[in-house]
Design a protein around this motif. Structure first.
Motif, PDB file in Angstrom:
ATOM      1  N   ASP A 184       0.867  -0.593  -0.156  1.00  0.00           N
ATOM      2  CA  ASP A 184      -0.615   0.297   0.608  1.00  0.00           C
ATOM      3  C   ASP A 184       0.963   0.832  -0.192  1.00  0.00           C
ATOM      4  N   ASN A 203      -2.835   1.445  -4.408  1.00  0.00           N
ATOM      5  CA  ASN A 203      -3.768   2.087  -4.486  1.00  0.00           C
ATOM      6  C   ASN A 203      -2.966   3.330  -4.638  1.00  0.00           C
ATOM      7  N   TYR A 249      -5.552   5.961  -5.984  1.00  0.00           N
ATOM      8  CA  TYR A 249      -7.231   6.631  -5.177  1.00  0.00           C
ATOM      9  C   TYR A 249      -6.898   7.613  -4.291  1.00  0.00           C
ATOM     10  N   TYR A 262      -3.506   8.998   1.746  1.00  0.00           N
ATOM     11  CA  TYR A 262      -3.524   7.559   1.066  1.00  0.00           C
ATOM     12  C   TYR A 262      -4.045   6.888   2.884  1.00  0.00           C
ATOM     13  N   ARG A 263      -5.063   5.607   2.993  1.00  0.00           N
ATOM     14  CA  ARG A 263      -5.815   5.397   3.414  1.00  0.00           C
ATOM     15  C   ARG A 263      -5.219   4.466   4.827  1.00  0.00           C
ATOM     16  N   ASP A 280      -9.896   5.490  -0.756  1.00  0.00           N
ATOM     17  CA  ASP A 280      -9.551   3.886  -1.926  1.00  0.00           C
ATOM     18  C   ASP A 280     -10.227   3.487  -2.344  1.00  0.00           C
ATOM     19  N   ARG A 337     -10.770   0.425  -2.693  1.00  0.00           N
ATOM     20  CA  ARG A 337     -11.100  -1.012  -2.340  1.00  0.00           C
ATOM     21  C   ARG A 337     -12.289  -0.848  -1.212  1.00  0.00           C
TER      22      ARG A 337
END
Length: 475
Positions: A221, A238, A241, A248-249, A460, A462
């Motif tokens: 990630d 990711n 996204y 990022y997440r 993200d 996902r």
């Protein structure tokens, strides 16, 4: 000249009398105000104020009936070897959190066995066992369902359970604990509850069970603060996204929204015992504390909605205010548009409201905000045919006792000060509980609210897909 002088004296006397009466009335009202922010406001005399200041464990225990001390007293942890022989579920729990016995015996502390934990979670979710059903009878369509979201803060959970145990009519409810962390000590605590029907469900996509893969943190990630162009060069998972702030997440933040959405879908649409339930579902969290009349008040709110507030589709028993006047507000409720930051504590709704929410699943799941309550407000404003309109108790029946959580960290996360203050607030409010009726105040909700920009953390794709998939029956 004598007559005007007499008149002036009479006027002055009347003024002094009015001022005196005002001061007496003001002081008398202050004695009825309970405050979380200042203990002296909650107590009508110096002795009670001194008691408020004592937030030691012993002082807190002294305000709990002796029979309930068992819920506040940790049991000695079993040796890991002995626990392993108690069955697959116990063995998995020992792997997760049963290392204390081994450590005390001078043995190496076993590492969590993720495979065992996953199997135990799957078994719990498949069996759907209801404890104490043989004592309190089967769940009916109008049984109050209370769903508690649990992570790892067992100290707060113990006090929530004690407060629930003291509530009138608690023996009529089904209490569902929804866990995102498998912990044998927490399991034993929940399974020791003997005052009502109890069920446990386990969020199956947790960080604990997916430590090196999505929805946990995967080695591939993108780092939170890397720029998108750098991420694309790195070809991390990711890269395309980031959230609306360019980050990022982080799995520790995304999990809470996933868990809330999963448990709501699980309770309303997937559990055998509740999938056709037509009554109210009340949502609590592990660091909440309830007043003894909260069930009585919730039923009273439900009846009042049917008679006096057709548009009210959500009930809120908690508030984040620091000061409460139970003498004046015990039976008062406000009717207002639901606001996530004000009305998300101790909230309840039925299947009709849930169906309206569920129709907006995609709107909820793709909104770039990692908070479930902000996401709920987003769908209320931008998707739902019937916006969320709340009936909110001015004298709260649900309190927040947690000092630490996802957003807040303090030096001492096990502080008992707030617990002690809530105990005293409820002690001095006791004679004003159990109202026979509610008095409603309507807040003007005609002003159009702007759609708010989300807090991010949810860019993200996902996460979007996992969230949407939870709405599908059978997952």
């Amino acid at each position: 000249m004598a007559a005007p002088a007499i008149g002036r004296r009479r006027t002055a006397s009347c003024v002094r009398t009015a001022v005196f009466l005002f001061l007496v009335t003001f002081v008398w009202l202050q004695l009825h105000v309970a405050s979380l922010g200042s203990a002296r406001h909650a107590a009508p005399d110096a002795a009670a104020a001194a008691a408020d200041a004592n937030d030691s464990t012993a002082a807190i225990l002294s305000m709990v009936p002796q029979v309930l001390h068992k819920f506040l007293t940790p049991k000695p942890r079993r040796n890991a070897t002995v626990a392993a022989g108690a069955g697959a579920a116990a063995a998995a729990g020992t792997a997760a959190n049963g290392s204390a016995g081994a450590a005390a015996a001078g043995l190496p502390v076993p590492r969590p066995n993720i495979s065992d934990i996953r199997r135990s979670i799957e078994r719990y979710n498949e069996m759907q066992t209801i404890h104490n059903e043989e004592v309190f009878g089967p769940v009916q369509n109008d049984t109050l369902i209370i769903v508690v979201q649990v992570h790892t803060r067992i100290i707060y959970l113990r006090h929530l359970i004690v407060s629930l145990a003291q509530a009138r009519d608690i023996d009529t409810v089904l209490l569902i604990f929804s866990h995102d962390y498998y912990d044998e000590e927490i399991n034993e605590l929940v399974q020791s509850i003997d005052f009502c029907k109890v069920m446990q469900i386990f969020y199956p996509f947790s960080i604990q069970t997916h430590p090196k893969e999505f929805p946990g943190e995967s080695p591939g990630d993108c780092p939170r603060n890397i720029k998108k162009e750098q991420a694309k060069e790195m070809m991390c998972n990711n890269a395309l996204y980031p959230d609306l702030y360019g980050h990022y997440r982080e799995a520790k933040f995304t999990q809470t929204k996933h868990h809330w959405w999963w448990k709501a879908n699980r309770v309303f649409n997937q559990l055998d015992v509740t999938r056709n339930h037509t009554g109210m579902v009340l949502f609590l969290e592990e660091d909440h504390f309830v007043a003894e009349d909260f069930i009585h008040v919730m039923h009273l709110m439900e009846r009042t909605c049917k008679v006096s507030c057709d548009r009210c589709n959500i009930l809120s028993l908690g508030t984040y205010l620091k000061t409460y006047n139970y003498y004046g507000d015990s039976k008062k409720a406000e009717v207002t548009p639901w606001v996530s930051s004000k009305h998300n504590m101790g909230m309840a709704f039925n299947r009709t409201t849930w169906n309206d929410i569920r129709r907006c699943a995609e709107f909820f799941c793709i909104y770039d905000d990692y908070n479930w309550d902000w996401s709920l407000q987003h769908i209320s404003q931008g998707c739902m045919a019937h916006k969320l309109y709340a009936m909110v108790m001015k004298g709260p029946r649900v309190f927040h006792i947690g000092e630490c959580g996802v957003h807040h960290k303090k030096a001492n996360c096990e502080s008992t000060a707030v617990i002690s203050k809530v105990q005293h607030v409820l002690k001095f409010a006791a004679k004003h509980l159990y109202p026979t009726h509610l008095t409603l105040t309507v807040t003007n909700g005609n002003k159009k609210q702007k759609l708010r920009k989300g807090n991010g953390g949810w860019g993200d794709i996902r996460d979007h897909q996992l969230c949407i998939n939870m709405t599908k029956i059978g997952r």
